[in-house]
Design an enzyme around this catalytic site. Sequence first.
Site, short mmCIF file in Angstrom:
data_model
loop_
_atom_site.label_atom_id
_atom_site.label_comp_id
_atom_site.label_asym_id
_atom_site.label_seq_id
_atom_site.Cartn_x
_atom_site.Cartn_y
_atom_site.Cartn_z
N LYS A 49 0.86 -1.19 0.00
CA LYS A 49 0.00 0.00 0.00
C LYS A 49 0.89 1.24 0.00
CE LYS A 49 -4.43 1.26 2.15
NZ LYS A 49 -5.28 1.07 3.36
O1 G3P Z 1 -8.43 2.07 4.56
C1 G3P Z 1 -8.56 3.46 4.79
C2 G3P Z 1 -9.46 3.68 5.95
O2 G3P Z 1 -8.99 2.97 7.06
C3 G3P Z 1 -9.58 5.14 6.32
O3 G3P Z 1 -10.77 5.26 6.99
O4 G3P Z 1 -12.37 6.29 8.56
O5 G3P Z 1 -9.89 6.78 8.78
O6 G3P Z 1 -11.20 7.72 6.87
P1 G3P Z 1 -11.07 6.57 7.85
#
Ligand code: G3P
Length: 226
Positions: A83
Amino acid sequence: MKLFLDSADLDEVKKWVATGFVDGVTTNPTLMAQVGKRPRDVIPQICALVNGPVSAEVTSTHAKGMLEEAAEFIKFGPNVVIKLPLIREGLIACRELSTQNIPTNVTLCFTPAQALLAAKAGATFISPFVGRLDDVATDGMVLIDEIVTIYNNYPALSTEVLVASIRHPRQLVDAAKMGADCATLPGKIFNQLFDHPLTDRGLEQFLMAYHTASMKMEDEGGEPSE
Ligand code: G3P
């Protein structure tokens, strides 16, 4: 549509893999910090648990360092995916890993132009963050629609759209309607996919009716039908 679990928590991964609905796992440095682990502490175990891609995110911000981390990560398992942040250096690393047939997930995507560059760099997956766009009063699902439309215009682009930063099940439904290839969900959202109060109420009514009728038939000497 492939459904990935967004977690670095081994117990949570085990729980959701057991349902049979998990097609892969994504992690990121925040999720690693939440469980107090480094990629080498937990990604090998997740790779062994999951019959699908497992994204491990680099923390270098220069292509050379990213490639060094990638060289370590690919030893974690045959299903590991590197990633990379969608910055210039990340796309340089993406292109190099693509030439080595090492799968990549280009993350922190917020515009269709960024998604086009990632696809041209040979990304295996692109991760547009819909929830974080919503957080700044922008419709994140518009981004998904634009990316899917652009990618569909150019069949030579093989990058899969992996919708990330999902905050509620409706975003998953809309992403599926738009034809996104994958979505990654926290366990909380995965859990919400199963439930509806009318399903619970309907089952309760069915069982109540059956048991009431069964007791009535037994009182009358009959046998409830199978
Ligand atoms: O995989 C990306 C994800 O974990 C981000 O989520 O809720 O931190 O925007 P968030």
